[in-house]
Scaffold this active site. Structure first.
Site, PDB file in Angstrom:
ATOM      1  N   ALA A 201       0.834  -1.211   0.000  1.00 55.78           N
ATOM      2  CA  ALA A 201       0.000   0.000   0.000  1.00 55.78           C
ATOM      3  C   ALA A 201       0.866   1.259   0.000  1.00 55.78           C
ATOM      4  O   ALA A 201       0.638   2.181  -0.792  1.00 55.78           O
ATOM      5  CB  ALA A 201      -0.941  -0.020   1.203  1.00 55.78           C
TER       6      ALA A 201
ATOM      7  N   LYS B   4       9.959   1.188   9.300  1.00 54.69           N
ATOM      8  CA  LYS B   4      10.481   0.975  10.659  1.00 54.69           C
ATOM      9  C   LYS B   4      11.803   0.216  10.662  1.00 54.69           C
ATOM     10  O   LYS B   4      12.645   0.397  11.516  1.00 54.69           O
ATOM     11  CB  LYS B   4       9.418   0.192  11.420  1.00 54.69           C
ATOM     12  CG  LYS B   4       9.693  -0.037  12.868  1.00 54.69           C
ATOM     13  CD  LYS B   4       8.389  -0.502  13.488  1.00 54.69           C
ATOM     14  CE  LYS B   4       8.507  -1.319  14.686  1.00 54.69           C
ATOM     15  NZ  LYS B   4       7.227  -1.841  15.125  1.00 54.69           N
TER      16      LYS B   4
ATOM     17  N   THR C 175       4.004  -7.634   3.214  1.00 56.41           N
ATOM     18  CA  THR C 175       3.946  -7.828   1.761  1.00 56.41           C
ATOM     19  C   THR C 175       5.122  -8.667   1.279  1.00 56.41           C
ATOM     20  O   THR C 175       4.957  -9.618   0.502  1.00 56.41           O
ATOM     21  CB  THR C 175       3.986  -6.455   1.044  1.00 56.41           C
ATOM     22  OG1 THR C 175       2.811  -5.738   1.380  1.00 56.41           O
ATOM     23  CG2 THR C 175       4.096  -6.611  -0.467  1.00 56.41           C
TER      24      THR C 175
ATOM     25  N   ALA D 236       4.656 -12.272   1.668  1.00 57.32           N
ATOM     26  CA  ALA D 236       3.413 -12.882   1.179  1.00 57.32           C
ATOM     27  C   ALA D 236       3.737 -13.987   0.180  1.00 57.32           C
ATOM     28  O   ALA D 236       4.467 -13.775  -0.793  1.00 57.32           O
ATOM     29  CB  ALA D 236       2.530 -11.822   0.537  1.00 57.32           C
TER      30      ALA D 236
ATOM     31  N   GLU E 251      -7.239 -20.823  -3.754  1.00 56.88           N
ATOM     32  CA  GLU E 251      -7.093 -20.811  -2.295  1.00 56.88           C
ATOM     33  C   GLU E 251      -8.483 -20.966  -1.692  1.00 56.88           C
ATOM     34  O   GLU E 251      -9.493 -20.923  -2.400  1.00 56.88           O
ATOM     35  CB  GLU E 251      -6.411 -19.508  -1.829  1.00 56.88           C
ATOM     36  CG  GLU E 251      -4.909 -19.535  -2.080  1.00 56.88           C
ATOM     37  CD  GLU E 251      -4.169 -18.292  -1.601  1.00 56.88           C
ATOM     38  OE1 GLU E 251      -4.812 -17.345  -1.143  1.00 56.88           O
ATOM     39  OE2 GLU E 251      -2.933 -18.297  -1.702  1.00 56.88           O
TER      40      GLU E 251
ATOM     41  N   ASP F 194       1.619  -0.231  15.339  1.00 57.40           N
ATOM     42  CA  ASP F 194       2.021   1.169  15.571  1.00 57.40           C
ATOM     43  C   ASP F 194       1.063   2.169  14.912  1.00 57.40           C
ATOM     44  O   ASP F 194       0.754   3.212  15.486  1.00 57.40           O
ATOM     45  CB  ASP F 194       3.434   1.431  15.026  1.00 57.40           C
ATOM     46  CG  ASP F 194       4.447   0.431  15.550  1.00 57.40           C
ATOM     47  OD1 ASP F 194       4.225  -0.108  16.642  1.00 57.40           O
ATOM     48  OD2 ASP F 194       5.455   0.192  14.856  1.00 57.40           O
TER      49      ASP F 194
ATOM     50  N   HIS G 254      -2.591 -13.843  11.814  1.00 57.85           N
ATOM     51  CA  HIS G 254      -2.118 -13.609  10.452  1.00 57.85           C
ATOM     52  C   HIS G 254      -2.527 -12.250   9.891  1.00 57.85           C
ATOM     53  O   HIS G 254      -1.713 -11.565   9.279  1.00 57.85           O
ATOM     54  CB  HIS G 254      -2.678 -14.718   9.567  1.00 57.85           C
ATOM     55  CG  HIS G 254      -2.195 -14.704   8.156  1.00 57.85           C
ATOM     56  ND1 HIS G 254      -0.871 -14.835   7.832  1.00 57.85           N
ATOM     57  CD2 HIS G 254      -2.861 -14.583   6.977  1.00 57.85           C
ATOM     58  CE1 HIS G 254      -0.731 -14.803   6.512  1.00 57.85           C
ATOM     59  NE2 HIS G 254      -1.917 -14.626   5.977  1.00 57.85           N
TER      60      HIS G 254
ATOM     61  N   GLU H 294      -3.247  -2.960   5.414  1.00 56.53           N
ATOM     62  CA  GLU H 294      -3.765  -3.669   6.591  1.00 56.53           C
ATOM     63  C   GLU H 294      -4.095  -2.734   7.758  1.00 56.53           C
ATOM     64  O   GLU H 294      -4.989  -3.017   8.558  1.00 56.53           O
ATOM     65  CB  GLU H 294      -2.750  -4.743   7.034  1.00 56.53           C
ATOM     66  CG  GLU H 294      -3.326  -5.684   8.088  1.00 56.53           C
ATOM     67  CD  GLU H 294      -2.419  -6.860   8.397  1.00 56.53           C
ATOM     68  OE1 GLU H 294      -1.446  -7.088   7.651  1.00 56.53           O
ATOM     69  OE2 GLU H 294      -2.694  -7.564   9.392  1.00 56.53           O
TER      70      GLU H 294
ATOM     71  N   SER I 285      -5.832  -9.191   0.271  1.00 51.66           N
ATOM     72  CA  SER I 285      -5.247  -8.032   0.946  1.00 51.66           C
ATOM     73  C   SER I 285      -4.226  -7.299   0.085  1.00 51.66           C
ATOM     74  O   SER I 285      -4.153  -6.070   0.117  1.00 51.66           O
ATOM     75  CB  SER I 285      -4.627  -8.435   2.281  1.00 51.66           C
ATOM     76  OG  SER I 285      -3.981  -9.654   2.157  1.00 51.66           O
ATOM     77  N   LEU I 286      -3.420  -8.023  -0.686  1.00 48.71           N
ATOM     78  CA  LEU I 286      -2.494  -7.308  -1.580  1.00 48.71           C
ATOM     79  C   LEU I 286      -3.302  -6.497  -2.581  1.00 48.71           C
ATOM     80  O   LEU I 286      -2.948  -5.366  -2.930  1.00 48.71           O
ATOM     81  CB  LEU I 286      -1.547  -8.283  -2.293  1.00 48.71           C
ATOM     82  CG  LEU I 286      -0.492  -9.000  -1.421  1.00 48.71           C
ATOM     83  CD1 LEU I 286       0.419  -9.870  -2.281  1.00 48.71           C
ATOM     84  CD2 LEU I 286       0.348  -8.034  -0.621  1.00 48.71           C
TER      85      LEU I 286
HETATM   86  C1  SIN Z   1      -1.295 -17.803   2.094  1.00 47.77           C
HETATM   87  O1  SIN Z   1      -0.455 -17.879   1.210  1.00 47.77           O
HETATM   88  O2  SIN Z   1      -1.859 -18.765   2.603  1.00 47.77           O
HETATM   89  C2  SIN Z   1      -1.643 -16.478   2.619  1.00 47.77           C
HETATM   90  C3  SIN Z   1      -2.484 -15.765   1.660  1.00 47.77           C
HETATM   91  C4  SIN Z   1      -3.233 -14.719   2.392  1.00 47.77           C
HETATM   92  O3  SIN Z   1      -3.195 -14.660   3.618  1.00 47.77           O
HETATM   93  O4  SIN Z   1      -3.940 -13.954   1.722  1.00 47.77           O
END
Ligand code: SIN
Length: 543
Positions: free
Chosen positions: A28, A47, A55, A58, A124, A220, A347, A371, A387-388
């Site tokens: 982001a 930081k 990221t 990931a 997924e 933070d 997570h 996030e 999320s990405l």
């Molecule tokens: C994963 O690779 O299992 C994580 C993917 C995610 O949390 O979006």
């Protein structure tokens, strides 16, 4: 709750003024920096090293409806269904549609996603289509972050400050005008003034004993935004990933959900595929369901749970999951032949700083994305790899908003602020931090109830009191204070939500209730604020 600033402020500490300060170097923050006007003077803070973000680590990838058999409508449906009826529908629509253009932009920037006659898509949990694009098999975040960092480093108008921890956002009459940072190496406190600030500091996984997040993820941004007067919401919703490598490690290593998407099974200690007893989608059920199933099986069998990757086949394992293969091998587990012990770990934080559909927060001049923000996209449970995509869409949207918004004139009134500096053994802070992480894991974790939440609240309140008005000039201390504040807000939200929904499971209130289709929102020194779903942002409605 009254929370003063984390560190003292003195006019002497003002370093520099910018048009835009971006805090955070995950997708982001990097995307915001990428789209920011080249004529503006910008500062980008991280930081640790720029790479040290969620990221970067990931694995899975980016969910995007680009497969010929897919559509934004299907992606929308899956996101809402996993979010347990709690998503902000307008935001979901924006992300699944605009995300397609943003991913095409990434490809134009030179980010190389894996191909197999066109883009290669994996599956997924709870995705009805193969929808996840990935890079170098299971190193998607690393590819995305590396390319973006290279581009940003070449921009003359962007000053990069690594090893600078955000302490406080400075605000006056509900307008943000700068921020204080700790230079982690020199321990100097520095003030940077700015017309606009974008918070992209990521999550808070470190408040839990077990987490897949890097050490930097201590909440933070949420804590600083709250202290500055911004609204935060949905903090009771913390997602636990079902499968982190369960061996004796201080830092949990993630075993991507994509391995189940490619055919890996979960087995209990009797070698049984237990997920079939919990959900028709078995291993590909929504993440909160798989997490609770593993948790219950572990309790019942008093033993470990395993991932069996062997059905994927040796060649494909090495090709698709090279990072996981190598990492497990380092720990003596050959995933092409052996079972992998796994258990859940904190997570992803669905809650965060409340924003509108352009990343605006309740404080003028302060924006949030990624996030740290809560746009309402994820509802009560995030669909994997969304999320990405959210970071991509909202990193750019923050810049779009800034280009349209006039900076609110700031009555720049940098008030000196003092705190009592204390000598306190750092080892003791670390002990208390570990205590907090244990309490959060055991009492505010995967399954919650009133009694345990209250016990956790008592502990947190005692710590908060002990360290009130004290200041120790050390990163660990500042992190601990942020973790305490975020934990306090999570516990209070979890106590209020007397139902189970998505990732928030109350043993004493095991079902979802329509009357609870409302966000729990906090603003400093105010009573709790409730806002019906699909009517955000609360701060434009006088609630
Ligand atoms: C994963 O690779 O299992 C994580 C993917 C995610 O949390 O979006």
């Amino acid at each position: 709750m009254k929370e003063e600033l984390l560190a003292p402020i003195s006019k002497r500490d003002v370093e520099k003024a910018y048009d835009l300060v971006i805090v955070g170097s995950g997708i982001a923050g990097l995307i915001a920096a990428y789209y920011a006007p080249k004529k503006s003077k910008i500062a980008l803070f991280s930081k640790d090293a720029l790479q040290e973000s969620n990221t970067y680590y990931a694995q899975g990838g980016i969910a995007v409806a680009l497969n010929p058999d897919d559509s934004p409508e299907l992606h929308y449906k899956d996101t809402i269904s996993v979010g347990a009826g709690f998503n902000e529908e307008k935001i979901v629509k924006i992300v699944v549609e605009e995300g397609i253009e943003r991913v095409k932009d990434l490809i134009k920037m030179g980010i190389k996603f894996d191909k197999n006659n066109g883009l290669s898509f994996t599956r997924e949990a709870a995705h009805s289509r193969r929808r996840i694009i990935h890079a170098h098999g299971d190193a998607t975040g690393c590819e995305v972050a590396t390319v973006l960092i290279e581009i940003i480093k070449q921009r003359d108008n962007i000053d990069i400050y690594e090893n600078h921890m955000l302490l406080d956002i400075l605000s006056n009459e509900n307008k943000a005008y700068g921020a204080t940072f700790l230079d982690v190496k020199t321990k100097k406190i520095k003030i940077f003034l700015s017309k606009y600030l974008i918070l992209a500091t990521g999550g808070a996984g470190q408040i839990y004993l077990h987490t897949t997040n890097p050490l930097t993820a201590t909440g933070d941004g949420i804590a600083a935004a709250y202290r500055a007067g911004a609204r935060v919401m949905d903090l009771e919703f913390y997602q636990f990933h079902p499968t982190s490598l369960d061996i004796d490690l201080t830092q949990r290593f993630l075993i991507s959900e994509a391995v189940r998407g490619e055919g890996a099974y979960l087995l209990n200690s009797y070698g049984e595929r237990f997920m079939l007893n919990y959900h028709p989608l078995a291993e590909l059920a929504p993440r909160d369901i798989v997490t609770r199933a593993i948790f219950l099986e572990m309790l019942e069998t008093q033993n470990k749970i395993y991932l069996d990757l062997r059905p994927i086949g040796e060649r494909k394992i090495k090709e698709r999951f090279p990072t996981i293969y190598k990492k497990c091998l380092e720990y003596g587990i050959d995933i092409t032949r052996e079972l992998v012990p796994v258990s859940p770990a904190a997570h992803y934080f669905m809650g965060g700083v409340e924003t509108d559909e352009f990343g605006r927060t309740s404080l003028k001049n302060l924006y949030a994305c990624g996030e740290v923000a809560c746009t309402g996209l994820h509802g009560a449970n995030r669909l994997a790899s969304n999320s990405l995509l959210e970071g991509l869409v909202f990193g750019k949207r923050c810049i779009d908003a800034i280009s349209n918004d006039n900076p609110s004139e700031n009555n720049l009134n940098l008030k000196e602020f003092t705190l009592i500096k204390k000598e306190y053994p750092l080892e003791k802070i670390k002990e208390k931090m570990l205590h907090l992480k244990n309490v959060m894991w055991e009492k505010v974790g995967i399954m919650r109830d009133e009694e345990n939440l209250n016990k956790a609240k008592d502990t947190i309140e005692k710590f908060l009191e002990e360290f009130q008005n004290i200041f120790i000039n050390d990163k660990t201390f500042f992190e601990f204070k942020n973790m305490l504040l975020v934990s306090y807000l999570i516990v209070n939200s979890a106590l209020l939500r007397k139902e189970s929904r998505g990732s928030h499971f109350r043993i004493d209130y095991p079902t979802s209730k329509d009357e609870w289709k409302k966000h729990i929102i906090w603003e400093k020194e105010k009573e709790v604020i409730y806002c019906e779903i699909n009517s955000l942002p609360s701060f434009k409605k006088n609630c």
